[in-house]
Design a protein around this motif. Structure first.
Motif, PDB file in Angstrom:
ATOM      1  N   TYR A  97      19.074  -8.787  14.262  1.00 58.55           N
ATOM      2  CA  TYR A  97      19.235  -8.020  13.035  1.00 58.55           C
ATOM      3  C   TYR A  97      20.622  -7.370  13.061  1.00 58.55           C
ATOM      4  O   TYR A  97      21.110  -6.996  14.125  1.00 58.55           O
ATOM      5  CB  TYR A  97      18.173  -6.926  12.921  1.00 58.55           C
TER       6      TYR A  97
ATOM      7  N   ASP B 170      23.684  -5.021  10.492  1.00 61.15           N
ATOM      8  CA  ASP B 170      24.014  -4.331   9.249  1.00 61.15           C
ATOM      9  C   ASP B 170      25.448  -3.842   9.347  1.00 61.15           C
ATOM     10  O   ASP B 170      26.025  -3.775  10.444  1.00 61.15           O
ATOM     11  CB  ASP B 170      23.074  -3.151   9.007  1.00 61.15           C
TER      12      ASP B 170
ATOM     13  N   TYR C 209      24.450  -4.497  15.532  1.00 58.78           N
ATOM     14  CA  TYR C 209      23.451  -5.554  15.651  1.00 58.78           C
ATOM     15  C   TYR C 209      22.548  -5.267  16.835  1.00 58.78           C
ATOM     16  O   TYR C 209      22.884  -4.493  17.736  1.00 58.78           O
ATOM     17  CB  TYR C 209      24.104  -6.934  15.805  1.00 58.78           C
TER      18      TYR C 209
ATOM     19  N   TYR D 155      18.913 -12.246  10.760  1.00 53.36           N
ATOM     20  CA  TYR D 155      18.384 -11.677   9.526  1.00 53.36           C
ATOM     21  C   TYR D 155      19.467 -10.868   8.811  1.00 53.36           C
ATOM     22  O   TYR D 155      20.088  -9.978   9.404  1.00 53.36           O
ATOM     23  CB  TYR D 155      17.180 -10.788   9.818  1.00 53.36           C
TER      24      TYR D 155
ATOM     25  N   ASP E 162      20.563  -8.769   5.116  1.00 54.73           N
ATOM     26  CA  ASP E 162      20.036  -8.101   3.921  1.00 54.73           C
ATOM     27  C   ASP E 162      21.049  -8.070   2.773  1.00 54.73           C
ATOM     28  O   ASP E 162      20.850  -7.376   1.790  1.00 54.73           O
ATOM     29  CB  ASP E 162      19.595  -6.670   4.253  1.00 54.73           C
TER      30      ASP E 162
END
Length: 299
Positions: free
Chosen positions: A191, A193, A209, A268, A270
Motif C-alpha cells: 500500500y 500514498d 509505503y 494498491y 487510490d
C-alpha cells in the motif's frame, strides 16, 4: 572452511550456504552475527568452521541483538525494542510521562520557522537519531521520525515539543513491535500514498509505503520525494515507482534466499489518474519526465 556465497545484489551483509535442499543463512553486522537455516547439523558445522579461525562466543538462542528483543513462541516470533525504549525514556526523564494516543499531532503542521530556535540543538539531534533506529520495529512512528529529521539543522522549541510527544507516545506503547506468525502465506502486496505539496517550506510531496508478506509487514518507508510534483497524479505516480522498486528488491532477496513467490505482487493505489497512467499512458511534452518511472513500473 565451508564456502559461504555472498549475496552481492541485494544485501552485502548476508551470506548463504546452499547444498541441495539445505540452506544456512548468515547475517553479519560488525562483530554481531545471526545464523539460521533449515538443518541444525549444517548450522553447527558453520559455527565450528568460524570458531576455528575467529574468536567466537558460545552460540545462544536469539533473544537480544542490536537493541532488538526476540521472543519466540509456538505461534511465531515477536520482535520489539522495549529495553531500548525504556532506556531512551530514562535518558530524557520521560519514563513516567503521560501517554498520548498518536506520535504526532495532525495540526498545526510543523515548518522550518515554527517556534523560536533552540540555543543548543544537540539533544534534539541525539533524540531524533535514536528514534530513527527505533523505527526499525516501530513502523507507527516512521512518518513522525521522518518529519522531525527534516529540522535537525535548525531545531526550534516546537520541534523539540513534537519530539517529546513521540516519547510520550512510546511511554504508553513500550511492548509494541512486530509479530511474525508461524503460519503465513507468501503473497506480497503493498500500500502507498503521497501527500502532494504537503511541505509548506518547499512544497515537496511526501510518499509512504508499506509492504506485506501475507499479513506481516516486512518493509516500510516515509520520505520526501526528490522533486516538486505539479499534480497529485505525478506525486502518486512517483510513489508507485518507489514502491515498485522496493517490491522488486524484496523479490530478488527472496529468490536468492530460495523462497519463490508464486503470485505476482500487488500494489494498491487510490489515485484514479495514476492508475490510468500505469495502464494506458499517453506521453506528451508534460509527461516525458515520468517516462522512466513508467517503464520501471511496467518492467
Amino acid at each position: 572452511m565451508l564456502n559461504l556465497v555472498q549475496l552481492r545484489y541485494t544485501d552485502t551483509s548476508l551470506f548463504i550456504l546452499q547444498r541441495g535442499k539445505t540452506f544456512v543463512y548468515l547475517l553479519v553486522y560488525v562483530d554481531d552475527i545471526l545464523i539460521t537455516g533449515n538443518d541444525n547439523s549444517s548450522i553447527q558445522r558453520v559455527l565450528h568452521s568460524l570458531a576455528d579461525r575467529f574468536s567466537v562466543k558460545d552460540p545462544k538462542e536469539l533473544n537480544y541483538c542490536l537493541g532488538i528483543e526476540a521472543h519466540r513462541t509456538v505461534k511465531g516470533l515477536h520482535l520489539c525494542q522495549r529495553k531500548y525504549i525504556i532506556d531512551l525514556l530514562q535518558r530524557y526523564n520521560m519514563l513516567y510521562a503521560k501517554p498520548v494516543a498518536t506520535p504526532m499531532a495532525s495540526s498545526p503542521k510543523l515548518t522550518l520557522k515554527s517556534g523560536s530556535p533552540l540555543p543548543d540543538g544537540t539533544d534534539y539531534r541525539s533524540l531524533v537519531g535514536s528514534l530513527q533506529y527505533l523505527s526499525f520495529t516501530r513502523l507507527d512512528i516512521s512518518y513522525a521520525v521522518n518529519r522531525l529529521s527534516q529540522f535537525m539543522h535548525r531545531p526550534t522549541q516546537e520541534h523539540w515539543q513534537a519530539a517529546k510527544r513521540v516519547l510520550r507516545y512510546l511511554a504508553g506503547t513500550t511492548t509494541h513491535g512486530l509479530f511474525f506468525a508461524a503460519k503465513n502465506n507468501l503473497a506480497l502486496h503493498a500500500y502507498f500514498d503521497a501527500d502532494r505539496a504537503g511541505d509548506r517550506d518547499d512544497y515537496v510531496s511526501t510518499n509512504a509505503y508499506i509492504v506485506y508478506m501475507g499479513t506481516h509487514p516486512v518493509s516500510w518507508s516515509a520520505k520526501k520525494q526528490k522533486t516538486v510534483a505539479r499534480s497529485s497524479t505525478e506525486a502518486e505516480y512517483r510513489a508507485i515507482a518507489n514502491t515498485s522498486a522496493e517490491l522488486r528488491w524484496i523479490c530478488n532477496l527472496l529468490t536468492e534466499l530460495g523462497v519463490y513467490i508464486r503470485v505476482i505482487p500487488t500494489v494498491y493505489c487510490d489515485n484514479v489518474g495514476a492508475t490510468f497512467l500505469c495502464a494506458n499512458p499517453v506521453f506528451h511534452s508534460r509527461m516525458k519526465h515520468l517516462a522512466l518511472d513508467y517503464h520501471f513500473v511496467r518492467g
